[in-house]
Design a protein around this motif. Structure first.
Motif, short mmCIF file in Angstrom:
data_model
loop_
_atom_site.label_atom_id
_atom_site.label_comp_id
_atom_site.label_asym_id
_atom_site.label_seq_id
_atom_site.Cartn_x
_atom_site.Cartn_y
_atom_site.Cartn_z
N ALA A 236 0.83 -1.21 0.00
CA ALA A 236 0.00 0.00 0.00
C ALA A 236 0.86 1.25 0.00
CB ALA A 236 -0.92 -0.01 1.23
N ASP A 237 1.93 1.24 0.80
CA ASP A 237 2.83 2.40 0.83
C ASP A 237 3.47 2.64 -0.53
OD1 ASP A 237 2.33 3.07 3.42
OD2 ASP A 237 4.13 2.11 4.25
N ALA A 238 3.93 1.56 -1.17
CA ALA A 238 4.59 1.71 -2.47
C ALA A 238 3.61 2.22 -3.53
CB ALA A 238 5.20 0.38 -2.90
N LYS A 239 2.37 1.74 -3.50
CA LYS A 239 1.37 2.22 -4.47
C LYS A 239 1.08 3.70 -4.26
CE LYS A 239 -0.90 -2.27 -5.09
NZ LYS A 239 -2.12 -3.07 -4.83
N ALA A 240 0.98 4.09 -3.00
CA ALA A 240 0.76 5.51 -2.71
C ALA A 240 1.96 6.33 -3.15
CB ALA A 240 0.51 5.70 -1.21
N GLY A 241 3.16 5.78 -2.95
CA GLY A 241 4.37 6.48 -3.38
C GLY A 241 4.45 6.64 -4.88
N ALA A 242 4.02 5.61 -5.62
CA ALA A 242 4.02 5.70 -7.08
C ALA A 242 3.07 6.80 -7.55
CB ALA A 242 3.62 4.36 -7.68
N ASP A 243 1.89 6.87 -6.95
CA ASP A 243 0.94 7.92 -7.31
C ASP A 243 1.50 9.31 -7.01
OD1 ASP A 243 -0.90 6.04 -8.16
OD2 ASP A 243 -1.96 5.97 -6.23
N LEU A 244 2.13 9.44 -5.84
CA LEU A 244 2.72 10.73 -5.48
C LEU A 244 3.83 11.11 -6.44
CD1 LEU A 244 2.91 10.48 -1.59
CD2 LEU A 244 1.75 12.28 -2.90
N PHE A 245 4.70 10.13 -6.76
CA PHE A 245 5.82 10.40 -7.66
C PHE A 245 5.33 10.93 -9.00
CE2 PHE A 245 9.09 9.49 -10.74
CZ PHE A 245 10.28 9.71 -10.08
N LEU A 246 4.30 10.32 -9.52
CA LEU A 246 3.80 10.69 -10.85
C LEU A 246 3.01 11.98 -10.85
CD1 LEU A 246 2.73 7.15 -12.11
CD2 LEU A 246 4.85 8.38 -12.60
N LYS A 247 2.60 12.45 -9.66
CA LYS A 247 1.84 13.70 -9.58
C LYS A 247 2.73 14.89 -9.24
CE LYS A 247 -2.48 11.49 -8.09
NZ LYS A 247 -3.41 11.30 -6.95
N ARG A 248 3.91 14.63 -8.76
CA ARG A 248 4.81 15.71 -8.36
C ARG A 248 5.77 16.06 -9.49
NH1 ARG A 248 4.66 17.18 -2.93
NH2 ARG A 248 2.66 16.45 -2.08
N ALA A 249 6.62 17.05 -9.22
CA ALA A 249 7.55 17.54 -10.25
C ALA A 249 8.63 16.52 -10.59
CB ALA A 249 8.20 18.83 -9.75
N CYS A 250 8.70 15.39 -9.86
CA CYS A 250 9.73 14.36 -10.12
C CYS A 250 9.73 13.93 -11.58
CB CYS A 250 9.49 13.14 -9.24
SG CYS A 250 9.18 13.51 -7.50
N VAL A 251 8.52 13.84 -12.18
CA VAL A 251 8.41 13.32 -13.54
C VAL A 251 8.98 14.29 -14.58
CG1 VAL A 251 6.41 11.92 -13.00
CG2 VAL A 251 6.09 14.27 -13.77
N MET A 252 9.21 15.53 -14.19
CA MET A 252 9.77 16.51 -15.12
C MET A 252 11.26 16.27 -15.37
SD MET A 252 7.10 18.19 -15.83
CE MET A 252 7.81 19.51 -16.80
N CYS A 253 11.93 15.59 -14.43
CA CYS A 253 13.38 15.39 -14.53
C CYS A 253 13.76 13.92 -14.69
CB CYS A 253 14.08 15.95 -13.29
SG CYS A 253 13.87 17.72 -13.05
N HIS A 254 13.04 13.02 -14.03
CA HIS A 254 13.42 11.61 -13.99
C HIS A 254 12.54 10.76 -14.89
CE1 HIS A 254 16.23 12.11 -10.64
NE2 HIS A 254 15.33 12.87 -10.05
N ARG A 255 13.10 9.65 -15.32
CA ARG A 255 12.37 8.66 -16.09
C ARG A 255 12.27 7.37 -15.28
NH1 ARG A 255 13.77 4.19 -19.00
NH2 ARG A 255 12.29 3.54 -20.63
N ILE A 256 11.11 6.73 -15.36
CA ILE A 256 10.92 5.38 -14.82
C ILE A 256 10.25 4.57 -15.90
CG2 ILE A 256 9.77 3.97 -13.08
CD1 ILE A 256 10.10 6.18 -11.08
N GLY A 257 10.93 3.58 -16.43
CA GLY A 257 10.40 2.78 -17.53
C GLY A 257 9.10 2.09 -17.16
N GLY A 258 8.14 2.13 -18.08
CA GLY A 258 6.85 1.51 -17.84
C GLY A 258 5.85 2.45 -17.21
N THR A 259 6.25 3.71 -16.96
CA THR A 259 5.34 4.71 -16.40
C THR A 259 5.35 5.94 -17.30
OG1 THR A 259 6.95 5.95 -15.05
CG2 THR A 259 6.10 3.89 -14.12
N VAL A 260 4.55 6.93 -16.92
CA VAL A 260 4.51 8.17 -17.71
C VAL A 260 5.68 9.09 -17.37
CG1 VAL A 260 2.01 8.08 -17.96
CG2 VAL A 260 3.02 9.28 -16.00
N ALA A 261 6.47 8.74 -16.38
CA ALA A 261 7.63 9.55 -16.03
C ALA A 261 8.67 9.42 -17.13
CB ALA A 261 8.22 9.11 -14.69
N GLY A 262 8.94 10.54 -17.82
CA GLY A 262 9.85 10.46 -18.97
C GLY A 262 10.90 11.55 -19.00
N GLY A 263 11.25 12.10 -17.84
CA GLY A 263 12.26 13.14 -17.80
C GLY A 263 13.63 12.62 -18.21
N THR A 264 14.42 13.51 -18.80
CA THR A 264 15.75 13.09 -19.28
C THR A 264 16.88 13.96 -18.76
OG1 THR A 264 15.49 14.46 -21.28
CG2 THR A 264 14.79 12.15 -21.42
#
Length: 327
Positions: A236-264
């Motif tokens: 449950a914690d990890a799922k909540a963390g994934a949702d938070l990661f994808l909603k915050r500015a983290c996705v603007m810089c970092h990439r995580i394969g298989g998710t919408v996070a595509g920062g480079t």
């Protein structure tokens, strides 16, 4: 202190005189030979300087009178010294030339090419492949098959950096807009620490890297694992963390394969938990260090481009739980 703890997992010292590959071995031999020969030359020069001062010559009735035999011996000595000096210089030049040929031949049959890009202050590592699906991008740690030549293609996106893993090879600069090539080979499996060797800004000293040499089957297994998309969170914690990661500015810089996070512009985090360190060797990988790095990157690595993200305690624990599962 963190980098000292990391070094405990390394194979030997981070030293050019502790070679673990043919390139480093050639350079270490050259260093020792140059040092020994120069030491002999220095001793001979000191003897030639001190000996005349210690010798006592009989008093002469004519102080300005010349001894023709002695003068001829001095001329022969000087000519001989000049000739020996020229031979030594030519010999050292030839040794350097043949050493360069040996270094150039290491990667002549390299089957693996890795593009290493220097950033302030971390290393982007891209494994090239003919099939686009086999191209892998990771950060700071370079896995290679032990006993096989590997070609590193070096460049930079901002300032001049210098790639140096002393136990494996000599250093080579990474220059913006220019490509350098460094061929390496590790004699046996091990973890070999490296460092940026060109001052590149405030956190130059905290821009470390690791070459991890593995037997070919183990390397192939690692590469195939890294090519997979990030594991889906289960707790449950990890799922909540994934949702938070994808909603915050983290996705603007970092990439995580298989998710919408595509920062480079920052390290790829698809399998961050499989790495030995955080922040380019600044911290060892652990839950506590991961939380500390996310909560206060500027306190750990002042001047780094990692921003402070406003998270409360529960949000921080959730994101850490998510990232811990990315192996």
């Amino acid at each position: 202190m963190a980098w000292l703890l990391v070094l405990q997992g390394c194979a030997g010292w981070q030293s050019a005189l502790d070679p673990k590959g043919p390139a480093a071995g050639e350079l270490a031999w050259l260093i020792w030979f140059f040092t020994g020969l120069c030491a002999v030359v220095w001793v001979l020069v000191m003897v030639a300087l001190v000996a005349p001062l210690m010798m006592r010559s009989p008093a002469r009735s004519e102080p300005l009178a010349l001894d023709a035999g002695a003068e001829h011996r001095k001329v022969r000595l000087v000519v001989t010294a000049v000739g020996v000096t020229a031979l030594i210089l030519v010999g050292l030049t030839l040794l350097s030339f043949f050493a360069n040929r040996t270094l150039a031949a290491i990667g002549s049959d390299a089957a693996l090419t890795i593009r290493v890009t220097g950033h302030q202050w971390w290393w982007e590592v891209r494994y090239e492949a003919a099939q686009p699906s086999r191209i892998l991008t990771t950060a700071n740690e370079i896995h290679i098959p032990a006993g096989e030549p590997v070609r590193l293609v070096l460049t930079s996106t901002d300032v001049i950096h210098s790639f140096w893993v002393p136990s494996i090879a000599g250093k080579l600069d990474l220059i913006p807009g220019y490509v350098n090539v460094l061929d390496i080979k590790a004699d046996k499996p091990g973890v070999y620490r490296g460092q940026c060797a060109e001052f590149c800004g405030a956190q130059h000293a905290n821009m470390g890297t690791f070459i991890i040499a593995e037997p070919r089957p183990q390397f192939d297994g690692w590469l195939n694992d890294q090519l997979r998309a990030a594991a889906a969170p289960t707790s449950a914690d990890a799922k909540a963390g994934a949702d938070l990661f994808l909603k915050r500015a983290c996705v603007m810089c970092h990439r995580i394969g298989g998710t919408v996070a595509g920062g480079t512009v920052a390290p790829d985090l698809t399998h961050i938990a499989s790495r030995q360190t955080l922040a380019a060797g600044t911290l060892t990988m652990s839950r506590g260090n991961l939380a500390a790095w996310i909560a206060d990157p500027q306190g750990i690595k002042p001047g780094s481009h990692m921003p402070v993200v406003d998270l409360d305690g529960d949000e921080l624990n959730a994101i850490v739980a998510y990232l811990e599962g990315l192996k």
